[in-house]
Design an enzyme around this catalytic site. Structure first.
Site, short mmCIF file in Angstrom:
data_model
loop_
_atom_site.label_atom_id
_atom_site.label_comp_id
_atom_site.label_asym_id
_atom_site.label_seq_id
_atom_site.Cartn_x
_atom_site.Cartn_y
_atom_site.Cartn_z
N ILE A 294 59.35 18.67 18.58
CA ILE A 294 60.09 19.92 18.47
C ILE A 294 61.39 19.71 17.67
O ILE A 294 61.90 20.64 17.06
CB ILE A 294 60.39 20.50 19.88
CG1 ILE A 294 60.67 22.01 19.80
CG2 ILE A 294 61.53 19.77 20.56
CD1 ILE A 294 60.73 22.69 21.15
N GLN B 276 52.59 19.83 19.28
CA GLN B 276 51.54 18.93 19.75
C GLN B 276 52.07 18.00 20.85
O GLN B 276 51.37 17.74 21.82
CB GLN B 276 50.99 18.12 18.60
CG GLN B 276 49.71 17.42 18.94
CD GLN B 276 48.89 17.16 17.70
OE1 GLN B 276 49.18 16.22 16.96
NE2 GLN B 276 47.90 17.97 17.43
N PHE B 277 53.28 17.53 20.67
CA PHE B 277 54.04 16.88 21.74
C PHE B 277 55.44 17.49 21.66
O PHE B 277 55.93 17.74 20.55
CB PHE B 277 54.11 15.36 21.55
CG PHE B 277 52.83 14.66 21.90
CD1 PHE B 277 52.64 14.13 23.18
CD2 PHE B 277 51.81 14.54 20.97
CE1 PHE B 277 51.45 13.50 23.51
CE2 PHE B 277 50.63 13.91 21.30
CZ PHE B 277 50.43 13.38 22.57
N GLU C 63 49.48 22.85 15.50
CA GLU C 63 48.68 21.83 14.81
C GLU C 63 47.41 21.54 15.59
O GLU C 63 47.48 21.26 16.79
CB GLU C 63 49.53 20.56 14.64
CG GLU C 63 50.71 20.78 13.69
CD GLU C 63 51.87 19.83 13.95
OE1 GLU C 63 51.70 18.83 14.67
OE2 GLU C 63 52.97 20.10 13.42
N SER D 233 53.94 20.98 10.07
CA SER D 233 55.20 21.56 9.62
C SER D 233 55.83 22.30 10.80
O SER D 233 55.76 23.52 10.91
CB SER D 233 54.95 22.57 8.50
OG SER D 233 54.27 21.99 7.41
N GLU D 234 56.44 21.53 11.69
CA GLU D 234 56.97 22.18 12.90
C GLU D 234 57.99 23.26 12.57
O GLU D 234 58.04 24.30 13.23
CB GLU D 234 57.61 21.13 13.83
CG GLU D 234 56.61 20.27 14.60
CD GLU D 234 56.01 19.16 13.75
OE1 GLU D 234 56.48 18.94 12.61
OE2 GLU D 234 55.05 18.51 14.22
N ASP E 103 58.07 16.17 21.91
CA ASP E 103 58.94 15.26 21.14
C ASP E 103 59.11 15.75 19.71
O ASP E 103 60.15 15.57 19.09
CB ASP E 103 58.33 13.86 21.11
CG ASP E 103 57.91 13.37 22.48
OD1 ASP E 103 58.43 12.34 22.90
OD2 ASP E 103 57.07 14.02 23.12
N HIS F 73 56.35 10.07 22.57
CA HIS F 73 55.36 10.88 23.29
C HIS F 73 55.72 10.95 24.77
O HIS F 73 54.85 11.00 25.62
CB HIS F 73 53.95 10.31 23.13
CG HIS F 73 53.40 10.42 21.75
ND1 HIS F 73 53.78 9.60 20.73
CD2 HIS F 73 52.49 11.26 21.20
CE1 HIS F 73 53.14 9.91 19.61
NE2 HIS F 73 52.35 10.93 19.88
#
Lengths: 337, 379
Positions: free
Chosen positions: A96, A91-92, A38, A68-69, A94, A138
């Protein structure tokens, strides 16, 4: 190559730059490599790890993905199935969890369920860790989830040199790797160091001894390595000499370096940011008690986050996390056992 | 964006083409239509035999019957290029050995699994493509371009999209066909994956086998739109509806989507309306009789794809009335059907596969601990 008086400041690189160089060099070396995540292209990533890469390699190889992980990871699985190497940024770290199924059920098992027909050269990397006021979503260190999923390698560098060398090794490994970057270290000035100008890797599964000592062994990874080093400084003033081991990779784990240290110190404190219950510190302690019980003069100790989420404001956050003070106290108790 | 390009495609297509009369199936030869009919028998016979073998206690694991849904498998595979990819799920077991079967039932070089390999998988033997490490349909093959299925249903759609993305990057023109039930269109990953494929105009055709029941849940509790294909509207992509009992209609709609995909216009959803003949799995047959109204089952099984196809061949004059009473497999459940209900070629073909599977060994026990990690290093 010796540093000159004029140049050293330019040659020193921080942790974030080291990561960027690793990705850039691997993209250059391997035309079958793709980066996706992202905001990684136009923006260059929320933290700038991929800054400039889309301009250099084009938007087909450095892909701005929808939020859309699961699709980011799932499509990486498909690309790997069709011959590509993929760096997928969370992006973080977290976030995932939004792609969890694709990691543990699709990617981690691929080599196993195909009896070795298909391997997955995919690195899922992202900023992790607390101590920055990032609050619940985060700040996470959720590495234990992945250590408990056979087929994944799990990596967590603590220095710029390791960040670059381990990321390059991960991108060449051929297995899926979950790569935990410590965002609090991204731009930390005192960690900046000169990186080799030639290509290098840091092999997965090899721990580093960050400080030698004789009285107690700290075993840790990521940001807590620095808490251990600071605690060792404190302890030295009181005549206690701590050894500090940075395991660098959790899976595979370099147990030998840990046992060799305990053979010397006979005492061990294992430190991680994640909650205690079923955390990776517990796994290390279990292996030590099984394989190195006779070397111990005191029960192994875990210093971890409390079994809580990571709260936001500073007093709350520091209350639940490992601290230098907690480590010093634990070490003093252990040596007096 | 995608609206614009859809309009552009339509405008471009109209002027320089002949009047829109021809459906893809109109271009099939008599021999090809007959071959499709034979393939329907082959898919049905595979299912019938497996049910019989399971009842005799010879198979382990759960059996997910494709009975009554064979037209979807045959009609969707028939027009593909050998180099196209497919991603079947549990109810598509025949698809694994019917991919590229047009290149010859006995052709060992075709880009699809052999019936021997698939039978070895069903029997849990070492000659399975996955060496019997995961069950039932959970096999695949990179070299045969079959994406390995899992229990995560729509979880393989993003994988299909990734395969397609890599293919396009390599300058390929492959299309990837994914198979899904109507129930799995309710999964989040279904939407993430198709959204991604639509954004990048990836050549992914998502077939929804709407057999009305997702295990014990009816379609109206899985999907709020009149047609499941309506979900396509949200992605700005074509959503086609096919008669899942009619192999030629499935062929038409899938080829329409495949041509759209191959030309670079992006993904489609093709809903094939059908009906699940038995329970979710063979463990569910008795209970399914309780949660599904009997008249619904009778009606749902009333248009057997084998009979629908035969009728069409008779109408077209491809076959004579002597075929009307030959091989009457339609409407018969596995326990009622006999080998005489199927073409000899079909029975022989499958027998070879089963003989091979029975003779194949179990994998060595220590393989249970192998292949967790790849040892070879990468590029």
């Amino acid at each position: 190559m010796s540093a000159t008086v004029d140049a050293p400041a330019i040659l020193k690189k921080n942790y974030l730059t080291a990561l960027k160089e690793a990705i850039d060099e691997e993209m250059l070396r391997n035309p079958d490599m793709i980066c996706q995540g992202e905001d990684i292209g136009l923006l260059g990533g929320a933290f700038g790890v991929t800054d400039g890469l889309q301009a250099k390699y084009g938007n087909k190889r450095v892909v701005d993905m929808p939020i859309s992980e699961a699709a980011i990871i799932g499509s990486a699985v498909g690309m790997a199935l069709n011959g590509k190497t993929v760096m997928a940024e969370m992006q973080f770290i977290d976030f995932i969890s939004c792609g969890f199924d694709q990691i543990v059920n699709m990617m981690a098992t691929y080599h196993y369920r195909t009896a070795g027909e298909v391997n997955m050269p995919v690195v899922v990397r992202g900023p992790a860790g607390a101590y920055g006021g990032g609050a619940l979503y985060h700040s996470q260190m959720n590495e234990a989830w992945f250590c408990n999923s056979p087929g994944l390698k799990v990596v967590c560098p603590s220095t710029p040199y390791d960040a670059k060398g381990l990321l390059k090794a991960s991108l060449r490994d051929g297995n899926p790797v979950i790569f935990f970057e410590i965002k609090e270290l991204y731009r930390r000035r005192e960690l900046e160091e000169e990186l080799p100008s030639e290509d290098y890797i840091v092999p997965l599964g090899k721990a580093a001894i960050r400080r030698e000592g004789t009285d107690v062994t700290f075993v840790s990874y990521g940001q807590n390595v620095y808490h251990c080093l600071a605690a060792a400084d404190e302890l030295a003033k009181q005549g206690v000499h701590a050894e500090v081991i940075d395991i660098r990779t959790l899976v595979p784990l370099d147990e030998e370096t840990i046992y060799n240290s305990i053979a010397k110190t006979n005492r061990v404190i294992v430190v991680n940011e994640a909650p205690m219950t079923c955390g990776f510190a517990g796994e290390i302690v279990a292996r030590i008690t099984t394989n190195a019980f006779d070397l111990l003069d005191a029960p192994p100790v875990r210093i971890t986050r409390l079994d809580t989420p990571v709260p936001w404001v500073k007093p709350l956050e520091l209350y639940v996390l490992p601290s230098v003070e907690k480590l010093v106290n634990a070490a003093l108790q252990t040596v007096r056992y | 964006m995608s609206n614009k390009s859809a309009t552009a495609t339509a405008e471009k297509a109209e002027p320089d083409q002949q009047p829109v009369v021809s459906r893809p199936s109109d271009l099939l030869t008599k021999e090809e239509r007959f071959e499709m009919w034979m393939q329907l028998y082959l898919a049905r016979y595979f299912d019938v035999r497996l049910i019989k073998e399971k009842k005799r206690g010879r198979l382990r694991g759960t059996l997910y019957s494709s009975h009554n849904q064979e037209a979807i498998i045959v009609g969707s595979l028939f027009g593909l290029k050998p180099t196209d990819w497919i991603s079947p799920i549990h109810r598509d077991m025949p698809a694994f050995f019917m991919k590229d079967i047009r290149s010859g039932w006995e052709n060992n070089d075709r880009i699809g699994m052999s019936v021997e390999e698939v039978c070895a998988q069903v029997w849990g033997k070492v000659d399975s493509p996955g060496r019997a490490r995961d069950n039932w349909s959970h096999i695949g093959s990179r070299s045969k371009r079959i994406i390995h299925s899992t229990s995560m249903l729509a979880g393989t759609i993003p994988v299909a999209a990734g395969v397609a993305y890599a293919d396009r990057l390599n300058g390929g023109d492959s299309v990837v066909i994914t198979y899904n039930g109507e129930g799995s269109t309710a999964q989040g990953i279904f939407h993430e994956a198709i959204n991604y494929a639509a954004v990048h105009k990836l050549p992914v055709v998502t077939i929804v086998e709407n057999n009305q029941w997702a295990y014990g849940t009816p379609v109206e509790l899985e999907c709020p739109t009149p047609d499941v294909a309506d979900r396509a509207k949200g992605f700005g992509i074509p959503g086609l509806v096919a008669d899942g009992q009619d192999v030629f209609d499935v062929y038409d709609k899938v080829m329409q989507a495949v041509n759209h995909a191959r030309s670079g216009s992006g993904p489609s959803i093709v809903e094939c309306k059908t009906f699940r003949a038995y329970g979710h799995g063979d463990h569910d047959d008795d209970r399914a009789a309780r949660y599904r109204p009997e008249d619904e089952v009778v009606q749902g099984r009333g248009r057997d794809p084998i009979a629908v196809c035969r009728q069409r061949l008779l109408e077209l004059g491809d076959i004579g009335s002597d075929f009307a009473e030959k091989w009457v497999a339609e409407g018969k459940s596995a326990s009622e059907a006999t080998n005489e209900d199927f073409p000899e070629k079909v029975v022989e073909y499958l027998n070879k596969g089963i003989d091979f599977a029975v003779a194949s060994a179990l994998p060595p026990a220590e393989e249970g601990g192998m292949w967790v990690f790849y040892e070879g290093g990468s590029k």
